[in-house]
Design a protein around this motif. Structure first.
Motif, short mmCIF file in Angstrom:
data_model
loop_
_atom_site.label_atom_id
_atom_site.label_comp_id
_atom_site.label_asym_id
_atom_site.label_seq_id
_atom_site.Cartn_x
_atom_site.Cartn_y
_atom_site.Cartn_z
N VAL A 1 0.87 -1.18 0.00
CA VAL A 1 0.00 0.00 0.00
C VAL A 1 0.91 1.22 0.00
N VAL A 2 0.76 2.03 -1.04
CA VAL A 2 1.61 3.21 -1.18
C VAL A 2 0.75 4.44 -1.41
N LEU A 3 1.30 5.58 -1.07
CA LEU A 3 0.60 6.83 -1.29
C LEU A 3 1.21 7.48 -2.53
N GLY A 4 0.40 7.61 -3.58
CA GLY A 4 0.89 8.16 -4.83
C GLY A 4 0.21 9.48 -5.15
N THR A 5 0.62 10.06 -6.36
CA THR A 5 0.08 11.33 -6.80
C THR A 5 -0.37 11.18 -8.25
N ILE A 6 -1.52 11.69 -8.53
CA ILE A 6 -2.04 11.62 -9.89
C ILE A 6 -1.25 12.60 -10.75
N VAL A 7 -0.66 12.05 -11.85
CA VAL A 7 0.16 12.89 -12.71
C VAL A 7 -0.51 13.17 -14.05
N GLU A 8 -1.39 12.24 -14.46
CA GLU A 8 -2.01 12.44 -15.77
C GLU A 8 -3.25 11.57 -15.85
N GLN B 1 -13.89 11.99 -8.40
CA GLN B 1 -13.50 13.16 -9.18
C GLN B 1 -11.97 13.32 -9.12
N PRO B 2 -11.28 12.53 -9.91
CA PRO B 2 -9.80 12.62 -9.88
C PRO B 2 -9.31 13.95 -10.47
N GLY B 3 -8.24 14.41 -9.94
CA GLY B 3 -7.64 15.65 -10.45
C GLY B 3 -6.12 15.54 -10.42
N THR B 4 -5.49 16.15 -11.39
CA THR B 4 -4.03 16.09 -11.46
C THR B 4 -3.42 16.75 -10.24
N GLY B 5 -2.44 16.00 -9.65
CA GLY B 5 -1.77 16.49 -8.46
C GLY B 5 -2.43 16.04 -7.16
N ASP B 6 -3.60 15.36 -7.25
CA ASP B 6 -4.28 14.88 -6.02
C ASP B 6 -3.55 13.65 -5.46
#
Length: 584
Positions: free
Chosen positions: A29-36, A61-66
Motif C-alpha cells: 500500500v503506497v501513497l501516490g500522486t495523480i500525474v495524468e 473526481q480525480p484531479g491532477t496532483g491529487d
C-alpha cells in the motif's frame, strides 16, 4: 499488423526500467500522486521512473496532483494499482484494531433483514442484531433505517469479510461514563432538563444525560392523570425538579408539577365551607366518590354525606357525571376538601345543643346508615346521633342494616347529650318502654274515673224504687240479652212464668209451714237474686204510683208483675199436691 509501434515499445521499456528502478511488491500500500489522466486510465506516480496505472472508475473526481492511496495489484509490463482495494485494506486494519481496542466506527443503517439490520461501514457490509441497535426497547424499529450511528465492532474476520457491530454496547459504555458525571452534578432541588425515554402506567422515565429519573404519575400534574401517555410523549424534552436521590439503589425521583402553579394556593378564595359547588365525578372508591371542582382540585364526597336512601350505585355518582352540592370543610394543609349533598347549616348546629335536646326527650329522626355497632340518625342538618346496638331493640347478633334502612323515620328517646364531643346517644328500647307505661297508666286512669256499672235489671229496679239513677247501666252482651227478655215475659203467655213457679213457691209458703227449713237453703240462694226483685215491686207498686208516672215502661211493668205472681201462686197449688200430703 502484428508489429508494435516504436512509441509503444519505448513506453513499455520505460515502464520496465522504472519497475526495476524501485522494488515494489504486490500487496504493498503506497501513497501516490495523480500525474495524468488519459480517458479511463489515471497515471499515478508511486515513486519510480514510471507511473502506475489506476482505473478511473475507482475515483469519484480525480484531479491532477491529487494524492491517492493505492495498493499494488500486479507487476508486469506495467504496474497496476487499485485505490478501492487500498481503502478496504486500510479499513480492514482499522476494523481489526477496533475489534481489539473497542474503538467505535461509523456506520449507516442500510436496511432490515432477519434478526437485525444491515450496517455499511466504509463500504463494508456488516450486521447489527436487533437487540443491539439500541439500549432501550422500542416497538418501532424502523426509526433507525437510514440513520448513521457510532458502532462497536464485536467481531471481524478479514478473510471471510464477517463483520458484526453493536450500537447498544457502545451506548451502555457511554451511559456509564455519563452516569458517573451526572451523579456528581445532580443534587436535591435542582432543576434540570431531560428527555422522556419510556412511559409505563405508573409514571415517566426521563433521561438526564447518562442517568434516568422517574416522574411518578402523581407528580406529572396537579390534575388527575390516568395514563402518563395521555400528557407526555417519548422523546419529548421536559424540565423537571429533583425531589430525591438514592445512589445506592440508583434511583432519582423527579417532578413536573412542582414547577407548575399550585391550585391549592388560591383554594380559600374559590371555595369555603358551606358554599355550593358543581363538579364532575372523576373516580369511585368504596368509601365515596372523588369530584373534580377545578383543574388540580378534587374533593371527596364520603358515602356518609349522601342523601338518605341513596348509595354509590346510583347513576348520578358514576364517573363523568356532574353533581351539585355543598362544601363541607376545606383542609388546605392536607390538600383535602370534604363535600356533602346534605344542606349545610349557616351556623354551628352543635352550638347550644343542650337547649334543644335534653335527656329523656322524645325525638324523631331520619336513618342515615347502619353499622356493626348501631345506627346513625340525623336529627337536623349537621346533627347526627347514634342508637347503640344495645338500645336498638334488636336481638344480639342481628345486623342493624337489615332493620334500619337509610331514609327511614324513627322515634327515639334521648339518653345522653355531649355538646363538647358532638355526640348524642338515643334509645329505641327506652322509648318503647315509655310508650307501654303510658298506655298502662292511661288504662288505669280510665277505669278509676268511670261510674260503677250495674246490670240492666238493677237499673230498672232502682228506677222503680225512685232512687236517683247515678250509676251507669252495665251494657254487656250477656246482660243486654237478659234485659230484653224481661218485656218478652210480660206480654205473651204465662207459660214462661209457670216454669219458674217451683222456684218461687217455696218462699211463698215460708210463713205457714216451717217444716221445710232445711230445704230452703238452696232455694234462698236463687231467691237472693230473683225474689227481692219481684217481691218488692209487688208490695210497693201501689205506693209508688207517682214514680210510675215518670217512666211509662216502669209503670207498665209494675202492675203486670203483681197479678202474675198471684196467678202463679194459684196455678202452682194444684201442681204441689205432694206437699199437703206431707203435712197431713
Amino acid at each position: 499488423m502484428n508489429e508494435k509501434s516504436p512509441e509503444i515499445s519505448e513506453f513499455e521499456a520505460a515502464l520496465q526500467e522504472g519497475v526495476g528502478a524501485r522494488s515494489v511488491r504486490v500487496g504493498d500500500v503506497v501513497l501516490g500522486t495523480i500525474v495524468e489522466i488519459h480517458g479511463d486510465i489515471v497515471l499515478v506516480d508511486v515513486g519510480g521512473k514510471a507511473e502506475a496505472v489506476l482505473a478511473r472508475e475507482e475515483l469519484e473526481q480525480p484531479g491532477t496532483g491529487d494524492p491517492v492511496e493505492v495498493v499494488v495489484t500486479a507487476i508486469g509490463s506495467q504496474i497496476e494499482v487499485s485505490h478501492r482495494l487500498a481503502v478496504e485494506q486500510k479499513l480492514k486494519d482499522v476494523l481489526i484494531d477496533a475489534a481489539e481496542t473497542g474503538e467505535p466506527v461509523e456506520g449507516k443503517v442500510g436496511g432490515r433483514r432477519k434478526g437485525g439490520f444491515d450496517v455499511i461501514v466504509a463500504g463494508i457490509r456488516g450486521f447489527c442484531p436487533m437487540s443491539q441497535i439500541d439500549d432501550t426497547r422500542s416497538d418501532d424499529l424502523d426509526v433507525h433505517l437510514g440513520k448513521t450511528y457510532q458502532f462497536k465492532v464485536l467481531e471481524y474476520e478479514a478473510a471471510g469479510g464477517n463483520l458484526v457491530v453493536s450500537r447498544a454496547a457502545l451506548l451502555r459504555v457511554q451511559r456509564d461514563a455519563m452516569r458517573t458525571q451526572a451523579w456528581d452534578t445532580l443534587e436535591e432541588g435542582a432543576v434540570v432538563e431531560g428527555k422522556v425515554r419510556s412511559l409505563p402506567d405508573f409514571g415517566a422515565f426521563v433521561d438526564l444525560g447518562g442517568v434516568d429519573g422517574l416522574v411518578h404519575v402523581t407528580e406529572i400534574s396537579y390534575q388527575r392523570v390516568g395514563k402518563p401517555s395521555d400528557v407526555l410523549t417519548i422523546g419529548e424534552t421536559v424540565t423537571v425538579k429533583v425531589l430525591g436521590l438514592d445512589r445506592e439503589k440508583n434511583r432519582i425521583a423527579l417532578s413536573l408539577k412542582q414547577l407548575q402553579a399550585d391550585p391549592w394556593d388560591a383554594v380559600a378564595e374559590q371555595f369555603s365551607a358551606g358554599s355550593a359547588f358543581e363538579g364532575t365525578v372523576v373516580r369511585q372508591a368504596p368509601f365515596g366518590v372523588f369530584v373534580q371542582l377545578a383543574p388540580g382540585l378534587d374533593g371527596l364526597l364520603h358515602v356518609s354525606q349522601l342523601p338518605p336512601g341513596q348509595d354509590l350505585k346510583s347513576e348520578e355518582f358514576q364517573e363523568g357525571q356532574t353533581i351539585n352540592g355543598w362544601i363541607k370543610d376545606v383542609d388546605r394543609g392536607n390538600h383535602r376538601i370534604g363535600l356533602t349533598l346534605r344542606r349545610v347549616p349557616d351556623r354551628d348546629p352543635w352550638e347550644r345543643i343542650g337547649m334543644r335536646y335534653q335527656e329523656g326527650q322524645t325525638v324523631e329522626g331520619t336513618v342515615e346508615h347502619g353499622v356493626d355497632f348501631g345506627v346513625f340518625v340525623e336529627l337536623e342538618p349537621g346533627v347526627s346521633a347514634l342508637i347503640p346496638m344495645s338500645e336498638s331493640g334488636l336481638e344480639r347478633g342481628a345486623d342493624p342494616r337489615e332493620f334500619f334502612k337509610p331514609g327511614q323515620k324513627v322515634v327515639t328517646k334521648v339518653m345522653a347529650v355531649d355538646g363538647n364531643r358532638q355526640r348524642i346517644s338515643l334509645s329505641i328500647k327506652a322509648q318503647k318502654k315509655d310508650e307501654e307505661r303510658g298506655e298502662y297508666l292511661a288504662h288505669m286512669n280510665t277505669g278509676s274515673d268511670s261510674s260503677p256499672s250495674v246490670s240492666g235489671f238493677a237499673a230498672q229496679l232502682m228506677s222503680a224504687l225512685g232512687k236517683p239513677k247515678n250509676v251507669v247501666e252495665k251494657k254487656t252482651p250477656v246482660k243486654e240479652a237478659t234485659a230484653k227478655k224481661t218485656p218478652a215475659k210480660k206480654a205473651p203467655a204465662k207459660k214462661a212464668a209457670a216454669k219458674k213457679a217451683p222456684a218461687k213457691k217455696t218462699p211463698a209458703k215460708k210463713a205457714p209451714a216451717k217444716k221445710t227449713t232445711e230445704k230452703k237453703t238452696p232455694a234462698k240462694k236463687a231467691a237472693a237474686k230473683k225474689t227481692p226483685a219481684k217481691k218488692t215491686p209487688a208490695k210497693k207498686a201501689p205506693a209508688k204510683k207517682p214514680a210510675a208516672k215518670k217512666t211509662a215502661v216502669k209503670k207498665t211493668e209494675t202492675p203486670k208483675k203483681a197479678p202474675a205472681e198471684k196467678t202463679l201462686t194459684k196455678k202452682a197449688a194444684p201442681k204441689k199436691e205432694p206437699t199437703p200430703k206431707a203435712d197431713g
